[in-house]
Design a protein around this motif. Structure first.
Motif, PDB file in Angstrom:
ATOM      1  N   LEU A  79      -5.844  -8.334   1.374  1.00 16.25           N
ATOM      2  CA  LEU A  79      -6.613  -7.260   2.007  1.00 16.25           C
ATOM      3  C   LEU A  79      -5.838  -5.944   2.028  1.00 16.25           C
ATOM      4  CD1 LEU A  79      -8.224  -9.228   4.981  1.00 16.25           C
ATOM      5  CD2 LEU A  79      -9.327  -8.475   2.863  1.00 16.25           C
ATOM      6  N   GLN A  80      -4.509  -6.014   2.017  1.00 19.10           N
ATOM      7  CA  GLN A  80      -3.705  -4.784   2.013  1.00 19.10           C
ATOM      8  C   GLN A  80      -3.945  -3.946   0.760  1.00 19.10           C
ATOM      9  OE1 GLN A  80       0.296  -6.225   2.608  1.00 19.10           O
ATOM     10  NE2 GLN A  80       0.265  -5.784   4.806  1.00 19.10           N
ATOM     11  N   GLN A  81      -4.404  -4.609  -0.315  1.00 12.54           N
ATOM     12  CA  GLN A  81      -4.687  -3.874  -1.552  1.00 12.54           C
ATOM     13  C   GLN A  81      -5.731  -2.797  -1.358  1.00 12.54           C
ATOM     14  OE1 GLN A  81      -4.558  -6.571  -5.342  1.00 12.54           O
ATOM     15  NE2 GLN A  81      -5.775  -7.585  -3.795  1.00 12.54           N
ATOM     16  N   PHE A  82      -6.638  -3.017  -0.401  1.00 13.47           N
ATOM     17  CA  PHE A  82      -7.783  -2.124  -0.264  1.00 13.47           C
ATOM     18  C   PHE A  82      -7.534  -0.973   0.709  1.00 13.47           C
ATOM     19  CE2 PHE A  82      -9.433  -6.483  -1.036  1.00 13.47           C
ATOM     20  CZ  PHE A  82      -9.732  -6.292  -2.375  1.00 13.47           C
ATOM     21  N   ILE A  83      -6.343  -0.946   1.294  1.00 13.60           N
ATOM     22  CA  ILE A  83      -6.033   0.150   2.210  1.00 13.60           C
ATOM     23  C   ILE A  83      -6.029   1.479   1.469  1.00 13.60           C
ATOM     24  CG2 ILE A  83      -4.250   1.151   3.688  1.00 13.60           C
ATOM     25  CD1 ILE A  83      -3.446  -1.679   4.472  1.00 13.60           C
ATOM     26  N   SER A  84      -5.372   1.518   0.303  1.00 15.21           N
ATOM     27  CA  SER A  84      -5.262   2.774  -0.436  1.00 15.21           C
ATOM     28  C   SER A  84      -6.626   3.295  -0.904  1.00 15.21           C
ATOM     29  CB  SER A  84      -4.315   2.615  -1.625  1.00 15.21           C
ATOM     30  OG  SER A  84      -4.670   1.508  -2.420  1.00 15.21           O
ATOM     31  N   PRO A  85      -7.493   2.476  -1.547  1.00  7.06           N
ATOM     32  CA  PRO A  85      -8.791   3.029  -1.940  1.00  7.06           C
ATOM     33  C   PRO A  85      -9.668   3.419  -0.766  1.00  7.06           C
ATOM     34  CG  PRO A  85      -8.698   0.672  -2.412  1.00  7.06           C
ATOM     35  CD  PRO A  85      -7.315   1.105  -2.071  1.00  7.06           C
ATOM     36  N   ILE A  86      -9.559   2.699   0.355  1.00  2.18           N
ATOM     37  CA  ILE A  86     -10.377   3.032   1.529  1.00  2.18           C
ATOM     38  C   ILE A  86      -9.962   4.380   2.115  1.00  2.18           C
ATOM     39  CG2 ILE A  86     -10.857   2.415   3.932  1.00  2.18           C
ATOM     40  CD1 ILE A  86     -10.829  -0.516   3.060  1.00  2.18           C
ATOM     41  N   ILE A  87      -8.645   4.560   2.323  1.00  2.52           N
ATOM     42  CA  ILE A  87      -8.166   5.813   2.918  1.00  2.52           C
ATOM     43  C   ILE A  87      -8.477   7.001   2.011  1.00  2.52           C
ATOM     44  CG2 ILE A  87      -6.083   7.102   3.552  1.00  2.52           C
ATOM     45  CD1 ILE A  87      -4.921   4.508   4.617  1.00  2.52           C
TER      46      ILE A  87
END
Length: 488
Positions: free
Chosen positions: A411-419
């Motif tokens: 789930l940490q992978q999606f932090i960058s695209p979300i932000i």
């Protein structure tokens, strides 16, 4: 050639196939949407619900079995081919005879000749399943791309000409029929393999053991994808279904363009890495992150400009589809996260795991849409999205158990695209707030898209430099691979 090189080249041709085919089909779709009525699209939607259901029994999972196996015997190919052909003939006869019953269920007599025409597609499609599996196994995506694009062009031209000549719904029927026929013709001309008159019940049993789960899986996938269409068509009518299908079609095009470009290559790639767990996990991480980096900002940006897009591309008559399209965009975001889960299950030889998850999703989707249909098509779209999000945590837990992917790391992978996507959305909303009354719809979309790309790219570059560098490397690899193809 290494698996990595084959995968990269496969991605190049998969990009050409998906972007070329979707661009072509979208152009045809936009023209036909302006020439035809919601009722015409609704009738084809109802016919396609029946067609998609019957097609479950044509595919049977044999193609996936051929792709998944490390080695295949010539007799296996012959057995799979003749089984498909026999199934295609039986389904053609059954569908032709059942056309009146289906039309009576939906209280639409106009469906009878449409379904009768579609019934012959089962036999036509049965002729190419094994050929597609052979091409996929060998990463021959160049042929797959060409046959799809040519089929879309020829079928699209025929459909547009018929629509301009006043043939109405038959324009859509002819377009689909010609597309399938052209694909089969091209794929047979592009491959040397020809079936021989031999059949092995032993190999058939092996296919059935693998394909039984796939068959059930496809039935549940049908329920997940078509339940909303079926309920809308039955309870709300073909016009409401026409509006819903337009919105759903946009979601499908976006998913094909942004997500499934790499999915086509994922199954054969994952299958070759099934004995190397660490390389498998790293490939899964990378393909998921890369897809989410593209899909997140695209779907969120589409939500902001949905009304302008519908008005510009489809015309004022399709504006009731706007709220449906905005809601379904959230399903597109979820697809970006979980799109490769199915390829993982197949590559690891665990179709039964995917079957159980699909059963959960199908039950949730059916219950949600049944409860929502009384409030109209917007409520059904919302129910469809909510049911997908409810099933997502279970799906990710299962993937983690199968290939030992920690949930937190995944789930940490999606932090960058979300932000970065949120930053982009804020920038676009500010731009739209001040200029919405000064620019027409087309300029508003074009300038807004450019602003969004710049903001998103700069956000990744300054907030997540390693990811930005990885993206540049992938683009360079794709570019160099494309040059190799062009020099051949």
């Amino acid at each position: 050639m290494s698996i990595k090189q084959k995968a990269i080249q496969g991605v190049v041709w998969s990009v050409i196939q998906n972007w070329g085919s979707q661009a072509g089909s979208l152009v045809v779709f936009l023209i036909l949407a302006r020439l035809l009525t919601p009722e015409a699209f609704g009738l084809i939607g109802l016919a396609n619900v029946f067609f998609a259901f019957m097609q479950i029994f044509l595919e049977q999972g044999f193609s996936q079995a051929l792709i998944q196996r490390e080695e295949i015997e010539p007799e296996e190919l012959d057995t799979a081919f003749w089984t498909h052909v026999l199934s295609g003939l039986l389904l053609t006869i059954i569908s032709f005879l059942c056309s009146g019953l289906v039309a009576e269920i939906f209280d639409q007599p106009k469906l009878i000749p449409i379904i009768q025409c579609f019934s012959f597609l089962f036999f036509i499609k049965s002729l190419s399943h094994v050929h597609k599996a052979i091409l996929t196994r060998t990463f021959a995506f160049q042929v797959m791309a060409l046959r799809t694009i040519i089929g879309i062009i020829i079928g699209g031209i025929a459909g547009i000409v018929m629509a301009l000549s006043g043939f109405g719904v038959w324009s859509l029927v002819s377009q689909q029929f010609i597309y399938e026929a052209v694909e089969v013709f091209i794929i047979w001309g592009a491959i040397d393999w020809r079936p021989k008159l031999r059949f092995s019940f032993q190999h058939l049993q092996g296919f059935l053991n693998f394909g039984l789960n796939i068959l059930a899986l496809k039935f549940l996938a049908f329920c997940n994808k078509r339940t909303d269409n079926l309920l809308i068509g039955y309870f709300l009518g073909e016009v409401a279904l026409g509006y819903y299908l337009i919105a759903f079609r946009v979601l499908e095009v976006m998913s094909q363009l942004l997500v499934s470009t790499t999915k086509q290559v994922a199954l054969p790639t994952f299958s070759r890495l099934q004995t190397e767990p660490e390389r498998f996990r790293q490939a899964f991480y990378k393909v998921t992150l890369f897809t989410s980096l593209i899909a997140f900002p695209t779907f969120l940006g589409m939500i902001i400009f949905t009304r302008e897009l519908v008005f510009t591309l489809f015309g004022e008559q399709w504006l009731p589809s706007v709220p449906i399209m905005q809601i379904l965009a959230f399903a597109g975001i979820l697809n970006a996260i979980s799109y490769f889960n199915g390829s993982v299950f197949m590559a690891m030889g665990k179709p039964s795991w995917k079957l159980r998850l699909s059963l959960l999703n199908a039950v949730l989707n059916l219950i949600a849409c049944l409860l929502a249909v009384q409030w109209g098509i917007v409520a059904v779209a919302l129910a469809y999205v909510v049911s997908s999000y409810l099933a997502f945590p279970v799906s990710q837990w299962t993937i983690g158990k199968l290939i030992h992917v920690p949930a937190r790391k995944y789930l940490q992978q999606f932090i960058s695209p979300i932000i970065c996507s949120v930053i982009m959305v804020v920038g676009i909303l500010i731009y739209k707030y001040f200029l919405i009354d000064l620019l027409d719809e087309k300029l508003l979309i074009l300038i807004g898209t450019a602003i969004g790309i710049i903001i998103y790219g700069l956000s990744i570059k300054f907030l997540y430099p390693p990811i930005f560098e990885d993206l540049l490397q992938i683009l360079e690899m794709l570019k160099s691979s494309k040059k190799k193809f062009s020099n051949r």
